[in-house]
Design a protein around this motif. Structure first.
Motif, PDB file in Angstrom:
ATOM      1  N   VAL A 120       0.856  -1.207   0.000  1.00  0.00           N
ATOM      2  CA  VAL A 120       0.000   0.000   0.000  1.00  0.00           C
ATOM      3  C   VAL A 120       0.885   1.248   0.000  1.00  0.00           C
ATOM      4  O   VAL A 120       0.471   2.325   0.416  1.00  0.00           O
ATOM      5  N   MET A 180      -1.878   1.056  -4.049  1.00  0.00           N
ATOM      6  CA  MET A 180      -3.184   1.006  -3.367  1.00  0.00           C
ATOM      7  C   MET A 180      -4.284   0.636  -4.357  1.00  0.00           C
ATOM      8  O   MET A 180      -5.189  -0.125  -4.033  1.00  0.00           O
ATOM      9  N   ALA A 214       0.662   0.287   7.666  1.00  0.00           N
ATOM     10  CA  ALA A 214       0.838   1.684   7.267  1.00  0.00           C
ATOM     11  C   ALA A 214       1.581   1.698   5.938  1.00  0.00           C
ATOM     12  O   ALA A 214       2.269   0.741   5.596  1.00  0.00           O
ATOM     13  N   MET A 215       1.457   2.796   5.171  1.00  0.00           N
ATOM     14  CA  MET A 215       2.235   2.917   3.938  1.00  0.00           C
ATOM     15  C   MET A 215       3.719   2.778   4.276  1.00  0.00           C
ATOM     16  O   MET A 215       4.159   3.234   5.332  1.00  0.00           O
ATOM     17  N   TYR A 223       1.660  12.386   2.000  1.00  0.00           N
ATOM     18  CA  TYR A 223       0.291  11.851   2.011  1.00  0.00           C
ATOM     19  C   TYR A 223      -0.627  12.661   1.101  1.00  0.00           C
ATOM     20  O   TYR A 223      -1.490  12.110   0.428  1.00  0.00           O
ATOM     21  N   GLU A 230      -1.393   3.256  10.439  1.00  0.00           N
ATOM     22  CA  GLU A 230      -2.414   2.287  10.035  1.00  0.00           C
ATOM     23  C   GLU A 230      -3.789   2.951   9.978  1.00  0.00           C
ATOM     24  O   GLU A 230      -4.616   2.595   9.145  1.00  0.00           O
ATOM     25  N   SER A 263      -3.760   4.682   6.486  1.00  0.00           N
ATOM     26  CA  SER A 263      -3.806   3.817   5.291  1.00  0.00           C
ATOM     27  C   SER A 263      -5.180   3.158   5.144  1.00  0.00           C
ATOM     28  O   SER A 263      -5.707   3.046   4.038  1.00  0.00           O
TER      29      SER A 263
END
Ligand code: ASP
Ligand code: MG
Length: 439
Positions: free
Chosen positions: A11, A17, A36-37, A70, A119, A122
């Motif tokens: 991800v 994604m 998480a990413m 992000y 997390e 994401s």
């Protein structure tokens, strides 16, 4: 129902994604666990370090950089303006929450809150993207059902009842998305299952819902039968026993930690390792069944030190090994391989931190010699002692290599050889040629 877990690289960008979204939408009503990413948790650790050191500027700058990353991802991910607005709102609120910690005292408790944001972001982003695809996904907040007890062990009963109650509330969902890694502790505070803990989440959820299977999606096609860095043409292992996977895990097969898959093993739920880059590939299936009479994989572990303690007094004596082990215990050093004879014992350690003190203590019991820069070569498979010829085959493959120790019989699943560092690559290749080629 299955549990599908996707790690940070799966991800790690808008592109990735989108691929994951397509893949999970096709697979129906399952529980999706996301990390998480990639890079995020490390950055959150960094931010916490600045905050511990009261370097507020450092923390703010790092938060801003991560936020910019992000925002870029959000712009690339969504088609619809309303999705972008919603995702921006969600993500910004996480970053603003992190910023709120730059004003007050900072302790372990606040750090855990910061570490949880990766997390949370994401999963929120993926959930919004699923809606854009017309897929009715439901976000199951891990903080509402994933919990550890007073011994910091997962509270299986609590997880099971809370998670199943949540699922019952959303029976019309197309699929469920939840956060890996994060949980609450026995006091209800935000906590986590340690770094890399998303696999643990997947395994705990699998056990809680008695899943048909747990799929761990990464960017490699399962466990390979040898180390691709040193051996050409390695192949993914099609299936492994849980015990074999545990043996391999010690040898740097980082994809799965034995503790993480324990709930799956105990509840007899198969775990399959799959590759997001090659979704159709079979991957590796790990389960409690044994396909007999096969050597499955070879792995190596570097930086091993062998210690030999020789003593005439060991002959016919009891209690000698206990004294030797106590030395390692008191210096908090784990022993990996061990071989004994009537007059001596050799063992290996992979951490030299307390070596001098250990040697000092061991000299009370006998003559001590050490060999540094050694490598454990481990051959894993169905090596039950009644089977004939498998140990011989492995040993025969290594006939040109000087072998310092051989360990067999500790489990039905492995035989280990200790060799010099300079012989490692040759040993791995010889085993590959003799055990896996022209089978
Ligand atoms: N995001 C966490 C980590 O990087 C948990 C995980 O990815 O499994 O350690
Ligand atoms: Mg990870």
């Amino acid at each position: 129902m299955k549990v599908l877990k996707f790690g940070g690289t799966s991800v790690g960008s808008a592109e990735r994604m989108k691929e994951v979204a397509k893949l999970i939408a096709e697979r129906g009503r399952n529980i999706i666990v996301l990390s998480a990413m990639s890079g995020t948790t490390n950055t959150l650790v960094e931010i916490s370090e600045y905050l511990y050191k009261k370097n507020v500027d450092g923390a703010k700058e790092t938060i801003n950089q991560l936020e910019a990353k992000y925002m870029k991802t959000i712009n690339a991910l969504y088609e619809k303006e309303e999705s972008k607005i919603e995702a921006t709102r969600e993500v910004k609120s996480c970053f603003n929450y992190m910023r709120s910690f730059t004003k007050d005292i900072f302790t372990l408790f606040e750090e855990k809150e910061i570490l949880a944001q990766g997390e949370l972001m994401s999963t929120a982003m993926m959930n919004i993207y699923m809606a854009e695809l017309g897929c009715k996904s439901v976000l199951l907040p891990a903080l509402d059902f994933m919990r550890t007890d007073k011994n910091a062990e997962p509270d299986a009963q609590y997880i099971k009842s809370k998670l199943n109650a949540l699922l019952d509330k959303h029976t019309d969902a197309d699929l469920y998305i939840t956060q890996g890694y994060i949980c609450r502790n026995a006091y209800g505070e935000i906590d986590n299952l340690q770094r890399g803990g998303s696999d643990y989440t997947a395994s705990l959820i699998g056990a809680a819902i008695n899943a048909e299977e747990i799929e761990i999606w990464t960017d490699i096609d399962g466990m390979h039968n040898n180390d691709p860095r040193f051996v050409e043409n390695t192949d993914p292992v099609e299936e492994l026993h849980f015990e074999e996977a545990a043996e391999l895990a010690y040898f740097g097969a980082k994809i799965l930690h034995p503790t993480c898959i324990l709930p799956a093993k105990l509840n007899n739920i198969p775990v399959r390792l799959l590759n997001t880059m090659q979704p159709e590939a079979k991957g590796t299936l790990i389960h409690n069944a044994q396909t007999s009479c096969a050597i499955k994989a070879v792995a190596a572990k570097d930086n091993i030190t062998a210690i030999k303690i020789k003593s005439g007094r060991m002959l016919l004596a009891y209690g000698f090994l206990r004294k030797v082990f106590e030395v390692f215990e008191s210096h908090q050093t784990a022993i990996d391989m061990i071989t004994t004879s009537e007059v001596g014992v050799s063992l290996t350690i992979d951490n030299e931190r307390n070596l001098d003190a250990i040697l000092d203590d061991l000299r009370k019991f006998g003559t001590v010699t050490i060999d540094r820069d050694m490598v454990i070569i481990c051959v894993v498979g169905d090596l039950e002692w009644q089977n004939r010829g498998f140990e011989a085959k492995a040993m025969d493959a290594l006939r040109e290599i000087p072998i310092r120790m051989i360990s067999y019989g500790g489990s039905n699943y492995n035989i280990s050889f200790l060799v010099r560092k300079e012989d490692k690559v040759k040993a791995l290749n010889l085993l590959s040629d003799n055990l896996f080629k022209n089978k």
